[in-house]
Design an enzyme around this catalytic site. Structure first.
Site, PDB file in Angstrom:
ATOM      1  N   GLY A 185       0.792  -1.225   0.000  1.00 58.21           N
ATOM      2  CA  GLY A 185       0.000   0.000   0.000  1.00 58.21           C
ATOM      3  C   GLY A 185       0.821   1.270   0.000  1.00 58.21           C
ATOM      4  N   SER A 186       0.480   2.240  -0.838  1.00 57.01           N
ATOM      5  CA  SER A 186       1.328   3.402  -0.993  1.00 57.01           C
ATOM      6  C   SER A 186       0.597   4.521  -1.723  1.00 57.01           C
ATOM      7  CB  SER A 186       2.604   3.012  -1.728  1.00 57.01           C
ATOM      8  OG  SER A 186       2.303   2.109  -2.770  1.00 57.01           O
TER       9      SER A 186
END
Length: 217
Positions: A185-186
């Site tokens: 996740g980013s």
């Protein structure tokens, strides 16, 4: 489906770990429990493969256009002060990538890389505003042939522990060329000139290399 080169090491480690776990369970608990854990392992491995997928998609090359550097959802469109390099007010457009999105990043415009830095930092949830300046991140500044500069920032999330960026200062890059990869996740932030015409809205889903975020004036 092809797998991105950045995923090979992780995939081998996950596969070895799952094989070891299932082998141990087989000898300790027998075949019945192993059937269940094998199914669970297959699902986990399929999710990891899906995360590192490298889809074939044509870049939408448009002079004056800014294409999405990542798959995901628009979580910010706002005027901010960019104080690392541009040192001026900019229009920030941010894309949040969930673990189900493709995590390849692409250059949104063509031009010359004028600046690149990698910053160590925290690992807060990537959708939080402070993640842009406090999390592990990279900063890339691109100048187009008209002298207009934009800043692209890869931001690590709560699960991300590695950002890969291929940008090198004073090299020419093409619109839609791969810029890097963020594991798990980013977020990707773009800092654009204030007079940029933005064609996306908050909560809109975008496709990297294909959605036009806006246009230079």
């Amino acid at each position: 489906m092809t797998i991105h080169k950045e995923g090979f090491g992780t995939i081998i480690v996950v596969l070895a770990f799952l094989l070891a776990v299932n082998t141990g369970i087989y000898f300790l608990a027998g075949i019945e429990l192993t059937k269940f854990t094998t199914l669970a392992s297959f699902i986990i491995f399929a999710l990891v493969l899906n995360f590192f997928r490298n889809p074939k998609r044509d870049a939408l090359i448009q002079d004056g256009a800014i294409i999405a550097p990542a798959d995901g959802k628009i979580v910010a469109i706002e005027e901010v002060e960019e104080d690392e390099y541009l040192k001026t007010k900019c229009l920030q457009v941010s894309i949040f990538m969930s673990v189900f999105n493709v995590h390849i990043n692409w250059f949104p415009i063509k031009g010359i890389v004028k600046y690149f830095r990698h910053h160590n930092g925290r690992f807060m949830a990537a959708y939080l505003p402070k993640s842009s300046t406090e999390n592990e991140r990279t900063t890339v500044v691109i100048e187009n042939d008209k002298g207009t500069q934009i800043l692209v920032r890869q931001v690590a999330g709560a699960m991300a522990r590695r950002i890969v960026c291929y940008a090198k200062e004073e090299t020419n890059i093409s619109q839609g060329q791969q810029m890097g990869f963020i594991k798990f996740g980013s977020r990707v932030d773009l800092y654009l000139p204030l007079d940029t015409r933005v064609d996306v809205k908050l909560e809109q889903k975008v496709t990297g290399r294909q959605t036009i975020l806006g246009w230079f004036k």
